[in-house]
Design a protein around this motif. Structure first.
Motif, PDB file in Angstrom:
ATOM      1  N   LEU A   1     -18.307 -33.374  33.715  1.00 13.78           N
ATOM      2  CA  LEU A   1     -16.708 -33.634  33.293  1.00 13.78           C
ATOM      3  C   LEU A   1     -15.927 -34.160  34.266  1.00 13.78           C
ATOM      4  O   LEU A   1     -14.828 -34.907  33.873  1.00 13.78           O
ATOM      5  CB  LEU A   1     -16.204 -32.238  33.204  1.00 13.78           C
ATOM      6  CG  LEU A   1     -17.054 -31.208  32.148  1.00 13.78           C
ATOM      7  CD1 LEU A   1     -16.861 -29.667  32.119  1.00 13.78           C
ATOM      8  CD2 LEU A   1     -16.847 -31.703  30.666  1.00 13.78           C
ATOM      9  N   ALA A   2     -16.127 -34.006  35.635  1.00 14.51           N
ATOM     10  CA  ALA A   2     -15.305 -34.690  36.775  1.00 14.51           C
ATOM     11  C   ALA A   2     -16.416 -34.782  37.797  1.00 14.51           C
ATOM     12  O   ALA A   2     -16.998 -33.969  37.989  1.00 14.51           O
ATOM     13  CB  ALA A   2     -14.310 -34.066  36.786  1.00 14.51           C
ATOM     14  N   VAL A   3     -16.072 -35.709  38.523  1.00 16.84           N
ATOM     15  CA  VAL A   3     -16.701 -35.880  39.852  1.00 16.84           C
ATOM     16  C   VAL A   3     -15.570 -36.361  41.054  1.00 16.84           C
ATOM     17  O   VAL A   3     -14.911 -37.125  40.652  1.00 16.84           O
ATOM     18  CB  VAL A   3     -17.811 -37.181  39.906  1.00 16.84           C
ATOM     19  CG1 VAL A   3     -18.555 -37.317  41.130  1.00 16.84           C
ATOM     20  CG2 VAL A   3     -18.855 -36.971  38.808  1.00 16.84           C
TER      21      VAL A   3
ATOM     22  N   TYR B   1     -18.722 -31.755  41.841  1.00 16.38           N
ATOM     23  CA  TYR B   1     -18.583 -32.208  40.272  1.00 16.38           C
ATOM     24  C   TYR B   1     -18.340 -30.934  39.357  1.00 16.38           C
ATOM     25  O   TYR B   1     -18.685 -29.807  39.940  1.00 16.38           O
ATOM     26  CB  TYR B   1     -19.631 -33.153  39.894  1.00 16.38           C
ATOM     27  CG  TYR B   1     -20.987 -32.515  39.930  1.00 16.38           C
ATOM     28  CD1 TYR B   1     -21.735 -31.788  39.139  1.00 16.38           C
ATOM     29  CD2 TYR B   1     -21.681 -32.733  41.375  1.00 16.38           C
ATOM     30  CE1 TYR B   1     -22.889 -31.261  39.359  1.00 16.38           C
ATOM     31  CE2 TYR B   1     -23.061 -32.272  41.566  1.00 16.38           C
ATOM     32  CZ  TYR B   1     -23.495 -31.601  40.695  1.00 16.38           C
ATOM     33  OH  TYR B   1     -24.801 -31.173  40.615  1.00 16.38           O
ATOM     34  N   LEU B   2     -17.940 -31.119  38.428  1.00  5.87           N
ATOM     35  CA  LEU B   2     -17.798 -30.134  37.161  1.00  5.87           C
ATOM     36  C   LEU B   2     -18.644 -30.477  36.257  1.00  5.87           C
ATOM     37  O   LEU B   2     -18.782 -31.613  35.637  1.00  5.87           O
ATOM     38  CB  LEU B   2     -16.251 -30.110  36.727  1.00  5.87           C
ATOM     39  CG  LEU B   2     -15.243 -29.927  37.897  1.00  5.87           C
ATOM     40  CD1 LEU B   2     -14.065 -29.919  37.108  1.00  5.87           C
ATOM     41  CD2 LEU B   2     -15.557 -28.380  38.539  1.00  5.87           C
ATOM     42  N   GLN B   3     -19.307 -29.349  35.816  1.00  7.63           N
ATOM     43  CA  GLN B   3     -20.199 -29.762  34.630  1.00  7.63           C
ATOM     44  C   GLN B   3     -19.955 -28.596  33.450  1.00  7.63           C
ATOM     45  O   GLN B   3     -19.428 -27.894  33.727  1.00  7.63           O
ATOM     46  CB  GLN B   3     -21.843 -29.721  34.883  1.00  7.63           C
ATOM     47  CG  GLN B   3     -22.364 -28.487  35.317  1.00  7.63           C
ATOM     48  CD  GLN B   3     -23.584 -28.377  35.883  1.00  7.63           C
ATOM     49  OE1 GLN B   3     -23.907 -29.408  36.811  1.00  7.63           O
ATOM     50  NE2 GLN B   3     -24.510 -27.428  35.507  1.00  7.63           N
ATOM     51  N   SER B   4     -20.392 -28.805  32.082  1.00  4.38           N
ATOM     52  CA  SER B   4     -20.075 -28.072  31.298  1.00  4.38           C
ATOM     53  C   SER B   4     -20.963 -26.832  31.718  1.00  4.38           C
ATOM     54  O   SER B   4     -22.223 -26.692  32.082  1.00  4.38           O
ATOM     55  CB  SER B   4     -20.607 -28.577  29.832  1.00  4.38           C
ATOM     56  OG  SER B   4     -21.966 -28.896  29.869  1.00  4.38           O
ATOM     57  N   ASP B   5     -20.540 -25.602  31.071  1.00  6.62           N
ATOM     58  CA  ASP B   5     -21.172 -24.181  31.316  1.00  6.62           C
ATOM     59  C   ASP B   5     -22.277 -23.829  30.173  1.00  6.62           C
ATOM     60  O   ASP B   5     -22.073 -23.867  29.077  1.00  6.62           O
ATOM     61  CB  ASP B   5     -20.067 -23.291  31.430  1.00  6.62           C
ATOM     62  CG  ASP B   5     -20.720 -21.844  31.815  1.00  6.62           C
ATOM     63  OD1 ASP B   5     -21.998 -21.704  32.158  1.00  6.62           O
ATOM     64  OD2 ASP B   5     -20.070 -20.845  32.236  1.00  6.62           O
ATOM     65  N   LEU B   6     -23.487 -23.732  30.544  1.00  8.44           N
ATOM     66  CA  LEU B   6     -24.551 -23.466  29.592  1.00  8.44           C
ATOM     67  C   LEU B   6     -24.780 -21.864  29.433  1.00  8.44           C
ATOM     68  O   LEU B   6     -25.793 -21.808  28.921  1.00  8.44           O
ATOM     69  CB  LEU B   6     -25.611 -24.287  29.833  1.00  8.44           C
ATOM     70  CG  LEU B   6     -25.582 -25.735  30.071  1.00  8.44           C
ATOM     71  CD1 LEU B   6     -27.176 -26.399  30.277  1.00  8.44           C
ATOM     72  CD2 LEU B   6     -25.337 -26.270  28.478  1.00  8.44           C
TER      73      LEU B   6
END
Length: 522
Positions: free
Chosen positions: A74-76, A83-88
């Motif tokens: 999502l963002a670095v 960084y941000l990543q989607s939550d699984l």
């Protein structure tokens, strides 16, 4: 942490309403779940290596473009350290199959299905994920090669083998290591080698579909590595039968993505990687256990040694005329002798549990069923003798609806009454589920009465099956009854069926009559 919050604010336009630190894994990265006021969450990551972070974000973006089940980036941050990543979510495959793992490798049907779903999805990321991938973005190296293999083999030598005080010839071992490394790297493949493919790195959505994380160590390499890594993970304690089924699942799934070699060639190559992977993890366990004194890794050594022991027991030449019989005579005589001596060290002596597991697989070669006395004269034989092969039929049923009929026309068989054991159907949480479901299985096994009951059943059934196999009989029937044919009888019928099939390799037909469920184990 402040910089991660700033990255979130820049991406979201507001500060998170809640921040929770997530449990750490084996890496030095730290993970946080960041939630907004509506409860929508993302995962924030703080890394210690810019190159490692770049490898993950590049691969995640590439896999997302290929529509693979991975977290979206999502963002670095500008410096590449956050960084941000989607939550699984929070449910991993490792957590979902915990019950089977803690039961010593007795995975129930639901857990086995999750394993099959995961193994069927692996070729997707290996083959489709490799298309268009720019390998120079991989970390710490772009390809599986001789240098990497030798590093891992020497890791085993210095961190595990030397710690055992086993005497060995360094130059002879080095020569065999180089032969093994050459064989492992001779078949070039343009596929993605996940490198750390394990149950902890598979997240499950609400429907049980697998999604993949922590692939930042991936590189170009052969598909066999990940399969060996997953199925021969020491702590999982997968039975040989379940492993074989999952290998077949993978092999059939692989056909959907690429041209595959013969099963003989595939199995032979896989065995090489099982050997390599076993040595590799022993090196890791040795360092983390013997030197860092971490209990989890010390506890993982015995099952890893048992994996090695099973592999050495299979080290025989296959039948050249049998397409599915893979040659197992590893051409590394000094290494094989050394590993055999390693498994025979007193500190690695097999436990009673592993001895019992290895004793499964009864095969009779005795054609002299009875020892006749000369006074008896020549024996006559039943018209059913020598017809084989034996098929066992097992039923669960409710006594209120009558005992199942014997359709074979032979009559006989066994009927067991399960009503003396503790009934989960008396409790509200279990009323709508059956003896095939995990909560009922855990209830019965925690209580223990059903296990004691089945011990006697197994002993009786084993003797009967063996005698029927010797005589060439074709049909044997077992039935388990309880009050409603829903919990105890279903559990007993299913477990006896799996017991007989795994031990004797014969066809077993299961019918849970009151549940309308049938299954054939071949």
């Amino acid at each position: 942490m402040e910089q991660l919050l700033s990255l979130y604010e820049k991406w979201k336009g507001q500060q998170p309403a809640k921040v929770d630190k997530l449990a750490g894994a084996g890496s030095n990265r730290t993970y946080y779940r960041l939630c907004d006021a509506d409860g929508e969450s993302v995962v924030g990551v703080i890394g210690t290596s810019r190159d490692e972070n770049h490898a993950f974000t590049y691969l995640a973006n590439h896999f997302t473009h290929r529509q693979l089940p991975v977290p979206r980036i999502l963002a670095v941050s500008d410096d590449g350290m956050r960084y941000l990543q989607s939550d699984l979510g929070s449910r991993s495959l490792f957590d979902a199959i915990q019950g089977g793992r803690e039961a010593g490798g007795r995975y129930n049907l639901e857990e086995q299905e999750l394993l099959r779903r995961t193994i069927r999805e692996l070729p997707n990321i290996q083959i489709r994920g490799a298309r268009g991938l720019e390998w120079e973005n991989c970390y710490p190296q772009p390809e599986f090669d001789m240098d990497g293999v030798m590093f891992d083999l020497n890791y085993f030598k210095y961190c595990f083998l030397k710690a055992t005080d086993l005497d060995f010839h360094e130059l002879k071992l080095e020569a065999n290591f180089r032969l093994l490394a050459k064989d492992l790297t001779e078949e070039k493949m343009d596929s993605f080698l996940y490198r750390d493919f394990q149950a902890r790195n598979v997240m499950l959505d609400a429907d049980g579909n697998p999604h993949f994380i922590d692939f930042q160590g991936g590189r170009k390499g052969p598909v066999y590595y990940d399969l060996a890594s997953f199925l021969w993970q020491a702590s999982a304690r997968y039975s040989p039968k379940l492993r074989q089924e999952l290998v077949k699942e993978y092999y059939e799934a692989l056909k959907n993505y690429t041209e595959v070699p013969s099963i003989r060639h595939f199995t032979h190559r896989l065995n090489l990687f099982v050997l390599f992977r076993t040595l590799q993890v022993l090196g890791a366990y040795g360092f983390r256990g013997y030197f860092e004194r971490k209990k989890h890794f010390i506890d993982s050594i015995p099952p890893a040694i048992e994996n090695l022991r099973e592999l050495l027991a299979m080290n025989v030449q296959g039948d050249e005329n049998d397409e599915e019989s893979a040659p197992m005579a590893f051409p590394y005589p000094y290494l094989m002798d050394l590993l055999q001596r390693l498994t025979e060290l007193p500190q690695f002596a097999p436990t009673q549990e592993t001895k019992k597991q290895r004793s499964d697989g009864y095969k009779t070669t005795d054609s002299t069923v009875y020892d006749a006395n000369p006074k008896d004269g020549p024996a006559t034989f039943s018209k059913y003798d020598g017809k084989g092969p034996l098929v066992v039929r097992i039923f669960s049923f409710s006594f209120h609806k009558g005992i199942p009929e014997d359709e074979s026309g032979n009559g006989g068989g066994y009927v067991f009454d399960c009503r003396s054991t503790h009934n989960p159907g008396r409790y509200e949480p279990y009323k709508q589920i059956t003896g095939l479901d995990e909560p009922v299985i855990r209830f019965l096994e925690d209580d223990g009465e059903i296990l004691t009951f089945l011990e006697s059943v197994y002993q009786l059934a084993d003797h009967h099956v063996e005698r029927y196999m010797q005589r060439g009989f074709t049909s044997l029937m077992f039935s388990f009854g309880c009050t409603g044919g829903q919990h105890r009888s279903v559990y007993c019928a299913q477990h006896l069926a799996e017991h007989i099939h795994e031990k004797y390799g014969i066809e077993v037909r299961v019918c849970h009559r009151e549940q309308g469920i049938t299954q054939v184990l071949k």
